[in-house]
Design an enzyme around this catalytic site. Structure first.
Site, PDB file in Angstrom:
ATOM      1  N   ASP A 131       0.802  -1.234   0.000  1.00 45.23           N
ATOM      2  CA  ASP A 131       0.000   0.000   0.000  1.00 45.23           C
ATOM      3  C   ASP A 131       0.834   1.282   0.000  1.00 45.23           C
ATOM      4  O   ASP A 131       0.336   2.343  -0.352  1.00 45.23           O
ATOM      5  CB  ASP A 131      -0.932   0.021   1.222  1.00 45.23           C
ATOM      6  CG  ASP A 131      -1.873  -1.167   1.238  1.00 45.23           C
ATOM      7  OD1 ASP A 131      -2.156  -1.719   0.158  1.00 45.23           O
ATOM      8  OD2 ASP A 131      -2.316  -1.550   2.335  1.00 45.23           O
ATOM      9  N   LYS A 158      -5.808  -1.086 -22.173  1.00 46.13           N
ATOM     10  CA  LYS A 158      -5.838   0.031 -23.122  1.00 46.13           C
ATOM     11  C   LYS A 158      -5.961  -0.451 -24.566  1.00 46.13           C
ATOM     12  O   LYS A 158      -6.624   0.191 -25.380  1.00 46.13           O
ATOM     13  CB  LYS A 158      -4.559   0.861 -22.982  1.00 46.13           C
ATOM     14  CG  LYS A 158      -4.679   1.961 -21.957  1.00 46.13           C
ATOM     15  CD  LYS A 158      -3.394   2.715 -21.872  1.00 46.13           C
ATOM     16  CE  LYS A 158      -3.591   4.184 -21.928  1.00 46.13           C
ATOM     17  NZ  LYS A 158      -2.335   4.916 -21.714  1.00 46.13           N
ATOM     18  N   MET A 173      -5.492  -1.888  -5.523  1.00 48.72           N
ATOM     19  CA  MET A 173      -5.512  -1.975  -4.057  1.00 48.72           C
ATOM     20  C   MET A 173      -4.859  -0.754  -3.421  1.00 48.72           C
ATOM     21  O   MET A 173      -4.453   0.177  -4.107  1.00 48.72           O
ATOM     22  CB  MET A 173      -4.811  -3.245  -3.617  1.00 48.72           C
ATOM     23  CG  MET A 173      -5.699  -4.466  -3.644  1.00 48.72           C
ATOM     24  SD  MET A 173      -4.844  -5.843  -2.850  1.00 48.72           S
ATOM     25  CE  MET A 173      -6.228  -6.930  -2.555  1.00 48.72           C
TER      26      MET A 173
HETATM   27  O1  F6P Z   1      -2.589  -4.117   2.947  1.00 50.25           O
HETATM   28  C1  F6P Z   1      -2.485  -4.869   1.783  1.00 50.25           C
HETATM   29  C2  F6P Z   1      -3.841  -5.114   1.194  1.00 50.25           C
HETATM   30  O2  F6P Z   1      -3.682  -5.892   0.011  1.00 50.25           O
HETATM   31  C3  F6P Z   1      -4.672  -3.869   0.889  1.00 50.25           C
HETATM   32  O3  F6P Z   1      -4.282  -3.237  -0.300  1.00 50.25           O
HETATM   33  C4  F6P Z   1      -6.072  -4.445   0.844  1.00 50.25           C
HETATM   34  O4  F6P Z   1      -7.032  -3.472   1.159  1.00 50.25           O
HETATM   35  C5  F6P Z   1      -6.014  -5.513   1.897  1.00 50.25           C
HETATM   36  O5  F6P Z   1      -4.648  -5.848   2.087  1.00 50.25           O
HETATM   37  C6  F6P Z   1      -6.787  -6.746   1.544  1.00 50.25           C
HETATM   38  O6  F6P Z   1      -6.795  -7.585   2.631  1.00 50.25           O
HETATM   39  P1  F6P Z   1      -7.120  -9.129   2.583  1.00 50.25           P
HETATM   40  O7  F6P Z   1      -6.001  -9.800   1.833  1.00 50.25           O
HETATM   41  O8  F6P Z   1      -7.189  -9.537   3.999  1.00 50.25           O
HETATM   42  O9  F6P Z   1      -8.390  -9.261   1.816  1.00 50.25           O
END
Ligand code: F6P
Ligand code: ADP
Length: 327
Positions: A131, A158, A173
């Site tokens: 992130d 694209k 994400m």
């Molecule tokens: O923090 C990493 C991340 O991939 C975020 O980008 C996303 O919101 C979250 O984890 C998803 O979590 P999980 O894998 O528990 O669904």
């Protein structure tokens, strides 16, 4: 930790990130290089509470530098958020004769590491999350790979978008952080970027896309962060409901967990190796209660207390850059 202490442990926690294995490998091998023994904790803080330890030698971390995921496993562990859970964890560490712990993970994991250090247990964090929302580092392990995966998807979309003169929205994400979306938008040449740090309404998106279409663009691509109020699903829904009036619809691709998988890039392998090696260096010189990150191209430590409370700000001038590039 003085050098008479000979055993350290390493764990990976929270969302896995490409490069975590390279970090585990570097902790193990630089630890061994210092004459220590190293063990791994399975499944993050859950394994710490359950006493799930595994000895790691130089050979146990052979052939993993190029692998995504984490050989130790990871978890979200609500029990670790309780004082009782953390006391169990520290008891297990002490019972195993482990002198210090390296925590490879994102913001939540580093807050957990801070809580451990408040119990007087020596711990050093290593910045790892796709992130890039972690205070105390310019970039975390996994960001570069995740960004490249998002870019590959955007580049591919694209071509099909152009073939049909279509509008696409791609969701990436990032939890509450717009970093991945903004960078993917700039590097992927998107027409519009939607991030939580600067909310946008669907009418603005529609106006922009219509404007682009009238200019003669063959496709229109919106990159949206999952944490934005109008994420891909809500944008899609809005465009469906107002299809007649808006005159076109938005097709949706959510890249999701694909961004966390696969081989880490060269950048992430090197970053992971440098940060993890610095973590064992910290322990060797008796420094703990800190997280290792990369600041201005150099590895640097920041107290975990600051990591737990600090907020990393997204450089919003990059949003202006993204806008000025759409001609
Ligand atoms: O923090 C990493 C991340 O991939 C975020 O980008 C996303 O919101 C979250 O984890 C998803 O979590 P999980 O894998 O528990 O669904
Ligand atoms: P990331 O480390 O990728 O940000 P999470 O936010 O899910 O992922 O955090 C990983 C784990 O860290 C949580 O499941 C929990 O065990 C621990 N953790 C998170 N926040 C805290 C907290 N405030 N106190 C103690 N432990 C925490």
């Amino acid at each position: 930790m003085e050098n008479k202490s000979k055993q350290i442990a390493v764990l990976t926690s929270g969302g896995d990130a490409p490069g975590m294995n390279a970090a585990i490998r570097a902790v193990v091998r630089t630890g061994i290089d210092k004459g220590w023994s190293v063990c791994g904790v399975r499944h993050g803080y859950a394994g710490l509470i359950d006493g799930d330890f595994v000895g790691l030698g130089a050979r146990s971390v052979g052939g993993i530098i190029q692998q995504g995921g984490t050989i130790l496993g990871s978890s979200r562990c609500p029990e670790f958020k309780t004082e009782e859970g953390r006391l169990k964890a520290v008891n297990n560490l002490r019972h195993q004769g482990i002198d210090a712990l390296v925590v490879i993970g994102g913001g939540g994991s580093q807050t957990g590491a801070y809580e451990l250090s408040r119990l007087d247990y020596p711990v050093v964090g290593v910045a790892s999350t796709i992130d890039n929302d972690l205070y105390g580092t310019d970039i975390s392990i996994g960001v570069d790979t995740a960004l490249n995966i998002a870019l590959e998807a955007i580049d591919r979309l694209k071509t099909t978008a152009s073939a049909h003169h279509r509008a696409f929205v791609v969701e990436v994400m990032g939890r509450d952080c717009g970093y991945l979306a903004l960078m993917a938008g700039i590097a992927g040449g998107a027409e519009f970027v939607v991030i939580p740090e600067m909310e946008t309404d669907p009418e603005t998106v529609a106006r922009r896309l219509r404007f682009d279409y009238r200019k003669g663009k063959a496709h229109a691509l919106v990159v949206v962060a999952e944490g934005a109020n109008y994420n891909a699903q809500r944008l899609h829904q809005y465009f469906l409901e107002h299809k007649e009036r808006l005159g076109f619809e938005l097709r949706v691709t959510i890249i999701g967990h694909v961004q966390r998988g696969g081989a880490p890039s060269a950048f992430d392998r090197l970053l992971a190796t440098r940060l993890a090696a610095t973590a064992t260096e910290c322990l060797a010189r008796g420094e703990s209660g800190v997280m290792v990150g990369l600041i201005n191209g150099r590895t640097a430590t920041t107290p975990l207390a600051e990591i737990a409370t600090g907020k990393k700000e997204l450089d919003l001038s990059l949003l202006d850059l993204a806008r000025s590039l759409n001609k």
